[in-house]
Design a protein around this motif. Structure first.
Motif, short mmCIF file in Angstrom:
data_model
loop_
_atom_site.label_atom_id
_atom_site.label_comp_id
_atom_site.label_asym_id
_atom_site.label_seq_id
_atom_site.Cartn_x
_atom_site.Cartn_y
_atom_site.Cartn_z
N VAL A 539 -53.73 25.78 14.31
CA VAL A 539 -53.60 24.56 15.12
C VAL A 539 -52.13 24.28 15.43
CG1 VAL A 539 -53.92 22.06 15.11
CG2 VAL A 539 -55.74 23.54 14.27
N VAL A 540 -51.26 24.45 14.45
CA VAL A 540 -49.82 24.22 14.67
C VAL A 540 -49.27 25.21 15.70
CG1 VAL A 540 -47.54 24.29 13.60
CG2 VAL A 540 -49.44 23.20 12.40
N ILE A 541 -49.68 26.46 15.61
CA ILE A 541 -49.21 27.47 16.58
C ILE A 541 -49.64 27.09 17.99
CG2 ILE A 541 -49.53 29.86 17.35
CD1 ILE A 541 -49.67 30.67 14.40
N LEU A 542 -50.90 26.69 18.16
CA LEU A 542 -51.39 26.31 19.48
C LEU A 542 -50.68 25.05 19.98
CD1 LEU A 542 -55.23 26.96 19.08
CD2 LEU A 542 -53.43 28.51 19.89
N GLU A 543 -50.39 24.13 19.09
CA GLU A 543 -49.65 22.91 19.46
C GLU A 543 -48.26 23.25 19.95
OE1 GLU A 543 -48.21 18.72 17.32
OE2 GLU A 543 -49.15 20.32 16.15
N ILE A 544 -47.58 24.16 19.27
CA ILE A 544 -46.22 24.56 19.65
C ILE A 544 -46.22 25.25 21.01
CG2 ILE A 544 -44.35 26.17 19.06
CD1 ILE A 544 -44.93 25.55 16.11
N LEU A 545 -47.22 26.08 21.26
CA LEU A 545 -47.26 26.84 22.51
C LEU A 545 -47.68 26.00 23.70
CD1 LEU A 545 -48.86 30.14 21.18
CD2 LEU A 545 -46.59 29.93 22.21
N THR A 546 -48.63 25.09 23.51
CA THR A 546 -49.15 24.30 24.63
C THR A 546 -48.37 23.01 24.85
OG1 THR A 546 -50.74 23.10 23.25
CG2 THR A 546 -51.45 25.22 24.19
N GLY A 547 -47.73 22.51 23.81
CA GLY A 547 -47.05 21.23 23.92
C GLY A 547 -48.01 20.05 23.91
N LYS A 548 -49.29 20.29 23.66
CA LYS A 548 -50.30 19.24 23.65
C LYS A 548 -50.51 18.71 22.23
CE LYS A 548 -51.76 19.19 28.00
NZ LYS A 548 -51.72 17.98 28.86
N TYR A 549 -50.84 17.42 22.15
CA TYR A 549 -51.13 16.81 20.85
C TYR A 549 -52.57 17.11 20.46
CZ TYR A 549 -51.40 13.33 17.14
OH TYR A 549 -51.55 12.71 15.93
N PRO A 550 -52.81 17.80 19.33
CA PRO A 550 -54.18 18.21 18.98
C PRO A 550 -55.05 17.03 18.59
CG PRO A 550 -52.52 19.56 17.84
CD PRO A 550 -51.81 18.38 18.41
N SER A 551 -56.25 17.00 19.15
CA SER A 551 -57.20 15.96 18.75
C SER A 551 -57.64 16.16 17.30
CB SER A 551 -58.43 16.00 19.67
OG SER A 551 -59.10 17.26 19.57
N GLN A 552 -57.43 17.36 16.76
CA GLN A 552 -57.80 17.62 15.37
C GLN A 552 -57.03 16.74 14.39
OE1 GLN A 552 -57.38 19.96 17.69
NE2 GLN A 552 -59.35 21.02 17.67
N TYR A 553 -55.88 16.22 14.80
CA TYR A 553 -55.10 15.36 13.91
C TYR A 553 -55.68 13.96 13.80
CZ TYR A 553 -51.29 18.84 14.08
OH TYR A 553 -50.54 19.98 13.98
N LEU A 554 -56.54 13.58 14.73
CA LEU A 554 -57.04 12.22 14.78
C LEU A 554 -58.35 12.11 14.01
CD1 LEU A 554 -56.32 11.62 18.57
CD2 LEU A 554 -54.94 10.88 16.61
N SER A 555 -58.48 11.06 13.24
CA SER A 555 -59.66 10.92 12.37
C SER A 555 -60.95 10.72 13.16
CB SER A 555 -59.46 9.74 11.40
OG SER A 555 -59.22 8.54 12.13
N ASN A 556 -60.85 10.04 14.32
CA ASN A 556 -62.06 9.78 15.09
C ASN A 556 -62.27 10.79 16.22
OD1 ASN A 556 -60.04 9.04 16.84
ND2 ASN A 556 -60.54 6.85 16.84
N GLY A 557 -61.32 11.70 16.38
CA GLY A 557 -61.47 12.72 17.41
C GLY A 557 -61.27 12.22 18.83
N LYS A 558 -60.92 10.95 19.01
CA LYS A 558 -60.72 10.38 20.34
C LYS A 558 -59.24 10.41 20.70
CE LYS A 558 -64.75 7.32 20.04
NZ LYS A 558 -65.23 5.92 20.09
N GLY A 559 -58.94 11.05 21.82
CA GLY A 559 -57.55 11.22 22.22
C GLY A 559 -57.06 12.62 21.92
N GLY A 560 -55.88 12.92 22.42
CA GLY A 560 -55.34 14.24 22.22
C GLY A 560 -56.11 15.29 22.99
#
Length: 683
Positions: A539-560
């Motif tokens: 997930v961190v690798i994909l975040e670094i490459l895409t520049g997008k905030y992962p929805s996986q970090y959010l407890s409710n899955g809404k956003g990102g």
């Protein structure tokens, strides 16, 4: 009329002179400035892309070694190109956006260039050249923006410039492997976190402001003395006194008497001051006896939004009477127990008196920055939901963490134990977190987060994970909480992993909410293994490459953005290149490396842990990217719609919400397997 002509004629003369000379004094364009710099150098074959009929910062053909931000030259990284000659500083002055210049490992010689004329520089890297001679003491006087200075492995002589102490933001200073002599100046720079003065000819005492650095920062200087080196400074002082006596001759008796009288007066005054201070402290202590609170509660007042308890443990109040924290066995209750003394020893009273500010509130608890009276800055993390271990067990685990030594691991310094909550104290890292730099800071620091910096970060994370895997081989989760907010960035964007090793100390009832490893798909079925850490790494690798905030970090899955599904869909369609963050996608020469790393990240985030990469194999493949380079340069078809998380309507629906996007995608067939037979979709 004659008088009027006498006045008017000079005015017309000046106007005509300005009109005639204007084409001569106009500012250079960035192209002209860089070509002027190139012309001042020799052996410039590596700069063949610098030609007059092009622009340095175009997306299609960016000049070699030139880094840009918003179409403006922001950095020059010309290391290892075999360059030499006299650097045209006047040309560099025309690059108004220039913040970083790196000339490391070239063949430059002579005096240090007049980079001090470029007051807006933030980083200067000159290591590994043949620069020589003295650096003027006032050289750095006007460089108030400078943060990083690397002059190591040259032939500089003379005293270390005292003007270095006048750089308020200086974070990194490397002067090792030169021929600097004399004493070390008092470099009491508040932001200085990395220092190396080793292998010079320095002598005398290390200033008190620099004692926070360990012996390796000063090694190879036989003339240095003090407790750090096991050599008293008396011999040095005696030699100095003897030298003064030889120059001045015998001191006359009246002068001796006058000196003795002065010593007596100083002694009396000092005694009075000390007695007064003791009386004041006793009165102050009695007055504040019933007002004493621990540092945590004091900081809470500053943050109304922080969901923290307001009660004060009486054991902590009692502990505040102890000046130094931590017995050798950590048996006490209420004190600060040191597990790593590299930054010195401190106690709870030091933290209580520290200037504190709130850094944030994460899954494990709230974090505060505290700057103690000696200038040492630490981060105090107040951890909730970690009560499964008793005092002795918790002490044993923290001491195990305190023994870790690795350049990509931030080792805790101390802890404070209470039954309901704990404090874990670590060194403060001014660079901040990877999450903040990727998503919160769009200033110059974000511009420096180019592809080489991001690849360096990924490789550093991999190195740190390998070390944790080795030291916690028997643990189900060697890290347990790997995410971008728990990756701090040191000098040169070297990553430092934090919040590791807590998985078996956290309460079982709350571990799924506090540790990111429990967001791996199999964790919901109770399958916890090192493969969960692999998922987090992906997930961190994909975040670094895409520049997008992962929805996986959010407890409710809404956003990102669901980066895992988004990337899997793109790979199945052979459209990987559109996923890349535009900040790095312009580095066409490195596109193969980026796509290769993208596939590694995707392989680490496979939903089935049996198909997921093994951690050791994943780390090996990450290292191979740098060792073997990326793919051969081939044309990649770019369809920009996918960059925003949008493909054909039957494949993906996307809704933009500010800087974040929510993506719902159907499962695509991945074109990679666990053995890494990748199809890159390159025509």
């Amino acid at each position: 009329m004659a008088i009027a002509q006498a006045i008017i004629h000079p005015i017309f003369f000046v106007i005509i002179l300005i009109i005639i000379t204007f084409p001569v004094i106009h500012s250079m364009s960035e192209t002209e400035a860089l070509l002027s710099l190139k012309n001042s150098l020799s052996n410039t074959q590596a700069l063949d892309s610098w030609v007059a009929d092009s622009v340095p910062c175009t997306e299609d053909d960016q000049w070699e070694g030139v880094f840009c931000y918003n179409g403006i030259v922001s950095g020059l990284r010309l290391g290892g190109m075999g360059l030499l000659g006299d650097i045209d500083v006047n040309a560099l002055l025309e690059l108004k956006g220039l913040r970083t210049i790196s000339l490391v490992n070239n063949s430059f010689s002579g005096s240090i260039p007049q980079f001090n004329r470029i007051g807006f520089l933030k980083a200067i890297y000159l290591s590994g050249n043949k620069f020589s001679g003295d650096i003027p003491q006032e050289y750095f006087k006007g460089m108030r923006s400078l943060k990083k200075l690397l002059l190591s492995d040259n032939q500089f002589t003379g005293h270390i410039p005292s003007s270095l102490a006048e750089i308020p933001q200086l974070m990194v200073l490397h002067l090792e492997n030169n021929q600097f002599s004399g004493s070390i100046p008092d470099l009491n720079n508040p932001s200085l976190v990395q220092l190396n003065l080793s292998n010079n000819n320095l002598e005398g005492k290390v200033p008190a402001s620099l004692l926070k650095f360990n012996e390796s920062s000063f090694g190879g200087n036989p003339g240095l003395c003090g407790n750090m080196f096991g050599r008293t400074c008396e011999l040095v002082d005696e030699r100095s006194n003897a030298g003064l006596s030889n120059v001045a001759g015998n001191v006359s008796e009246p002068n001796r008497s006058r000196s003795s009288m002065l010593e007596i007066v100083v002694f009396v005054v000092a005694s009075v001051v000390i007695v007064s201070l003791i009386v004041f402290l006793i009165v102050r202590s009695r007055r504040k006896k019933n007002e004493d609170v621990d540092m945590i509660s004091a900081v809470e007042v500053q943050v109304a939004a922080a969901p923290v308890k307001r009660d004060v443990d009486t054991s902590v109040k009692k502990a505040s009477s102890s000046r130094r924290g931590g017995s050798s066995h950590g048996k006490g209750v209420g004190e600060v127990v040191m597990v790593n003394s590299e930054k010195g020893v401190f106690g709870l009273p030091d933290l209580m008196r520290a200037a504190a500010e709130v850094l944030g509130n994460g899954g494990l608890g709230s974090s505060y920055k505290a700057v103690m009276a000696n200038g040492v800055a630490v981060v105090v993390k107040r951890i909730r939901d970690m009560n499964i271990l008793e005092k002795d067990g918790f002490d044993a685990e923290m001491r195990k963490l305190g023994k870790l030594k690795h350049w990509n691991i931030l080792t805790p310094l101390a802890y404070h134990y209470r039954k309901e909550e704990k404090l874990v104290i670590s060194e403060y890292v001014p660079g901040g977190s990877l999450m903040y730099l990727l998503h919160g800071d769009k200033g110059p620091s974000h511009a420096e987060l180019d592809w080489p910096a991001r690849l360096n970060i990924v490789q550093g994370i991999a190195e740190g994970m390998r070390y944790l895997l080795t030291n916690f081989a028997s643990s189900d989760l060697p890290h347990g909480n790997l995410k971008s907010s728990n990756i701090l960035l040191g000098p040169d964007y070297d990553p430092l992993l934090v919040d590791y090793g807590f998985s078996h100390m956290a309460n079982p009832s709350s571990v799924a909410q506090t540790l990111f490893a429990y967001k791996a798909p199999e964790a919901a079925q109770g399958q916890i293994s090192p493969s969960c850490d692999v998922y987090c790494l992906g997930v961190v690798i994909l975040e670094i490459l895409t520049g997008k905030y992962p929805s996986q970090y959010l407890s409710n899955g809404k956003g990102g953005t669901d980066v895992v599904q988004w990337v899997a869909t793109a790979i199945s369609e052979g459209r990987e290149a559109e996923l890349l963050d535009p900040e790095i996608a312009s580095s066409r020469n490195s596109l193969g490396e980026m796509v290769q790393l993208l596939h590694i990240g995707a392989a680490c985030t496979q939903s089935n842990p049996q198909e997921r990469l093994d951690m050791v194999e994943g780390i090996r493949r990450i290292e191979e990217i740098k060792t073997n380079g990326g793919l051969e340069s081939r044309t990649i078809e770019v369809l920009p719609s996918l960059r925003d998380g949008y493909a054909d309507s039957h494949v993906c629906e996307s809704q933009e919400n500010g800087d974040q996007s929510r993506t719902r995608s159907r499962h695509g067939t991945n074109s990679f397997g666990s053995q890494g037979n990748f199809e890159f979709g390159i025509s």
